[in-house]
Design a protein around this motif. Sequence first.
Motif, PDB file in Angstrom:
ATOM      1  N   ALA A 239       3.694   9.679  -9.970  1.00 10.68           N
ATOM      2  CA  ALA A 239       3.120   9.918 -11.230  1.00 10.68           C
ATOM      3  C   ALA A 239       2.057  11.281 -11.343  1.00 10.68           C
ATOM      4  N   ALA A 240       1.697  11.795 -10.445  1.00  7.90           N
ATOM      5  CA  ALA A 240       0.836  13.276 -10.189  1.00  7.90           C
ATOM      6  C   ALA A 240       1.914  14.166 -10.355  1.00  7.90           C
ATOM      7  N   VAL A 241       2.957  13.956  -9.735  1.00  7.15           N
ATOM      8  CA  VAL A 241       3.925  15.048  -9.736  1.00  7.15           C
ATOM      9  C   VAL A 241       4.483  15.186 -11.405  1.00  7.15           C
ATOM     10  N   ALA A 242       4.897  14.067 -11.940  1.00  6.06           N
ATOM     11  CA  ALA A 242       5.302  13.756 -13.332  1.00  6.06           C
ATOM     12  C   ALA A 242       4.165  14.552 -14.255  1.00  6.06           C
TER      13      ALA A 242
ATOM     14  N   VAL B 188       0.916  -1.241  -0.007  1.00  8.09           N
ATOM     15  CA  VAL B 188      -0.171   0.098  -0.077  1.00  8.09           C
ATOM     16  C   VAL B 188       0.728   1.065   0.048  1.00  8.09           C
ATOM     17  N   VAL B 189       2.042   1.378   0.824  1.00  9.06           N
ATOM     18  CA  VAL B 189       2.898   2.486   0.921  1.00  9.06           C
ATOM     19  C   VAL B 189       3.670   2.623  -0.417  1.00  9.06           C
ATOM     20  N   LEU B 190       4.062   1.364  -1.114  1.00 10.26           N
ATOM     21  CA  LEU B 190       4.716   1.669  -2.477  1.00 10.26           C
ATOM     22  C   LEU B 190       3.984   1.988  -3.512  1.00 10.26           C
ATOM     23  N   THR B 191       2.383   1.517  -3.423  1.00  3.59           N
ATOM     24  CA  THR B 191       1.620   1.813  -4.427  1.00  3.59           C
ATOM     25  C   THR B 191       1.133   3.425  -4.403  1.00  3.59           C
ATOM     26  N   ALA B 192       1.111   3.918  -3.218  1.00  3.08           N
ATOM     27  CA  ALA B 192       0.861   5.376  -2.971  1.00  3.08           C
ATOM     28  C   ALA B 192       2.015   6.184  -3.371  1.00  3.08           C
ATOM     29  N   ALA B 193       3.247   5.730  -2.888  1.00  2.00           N
ATOM     30  CA  ALA B 193       4.369   6.569  -3.634  1.00  2.00           C
ATOM     31  C   ALA B 193       4.652   6.679  -5.136  1.00  2.00           C
ATOM     32  N   VAL B 194       4.105   5.662  -5.636  1.00  2.00           N
ATOM     33  CA  VAL B 194       4.096   5.421  -7.170  1.00  2.00           C
ATOM     34  C   VAL B 194       2.824   6.461  -7.651  1.00  2.00           C
TER      35      VAL B 194
END
Length: 65
Positions: free
Chosen positions: A31-34, A21-27
């Motif tokens: 992606a939102a920043v990019a 869950v933490v890894l998915t939230a980071a990805v």
Amino acid sequence: MIKFFKNFRKDEDGAVTVDWVVLTAAVVALAAVAYTQVRAGASDLAGSVESALSGVSVLTPNFSN
């Protein structure tokens, strides 16, 4: 009751789920920043192209001869 708490403390079944869950939230956050950065750059580029082409006139050839 103490045995229950010792087993509960050693149980790691939910730890992997939390990691994913933490890894998915980071990805998703990256992606939102990019997306925001690409959107801003594309908008600036479109504005530059529009201003460069706004004063250009296109001549069409006359082939009726």
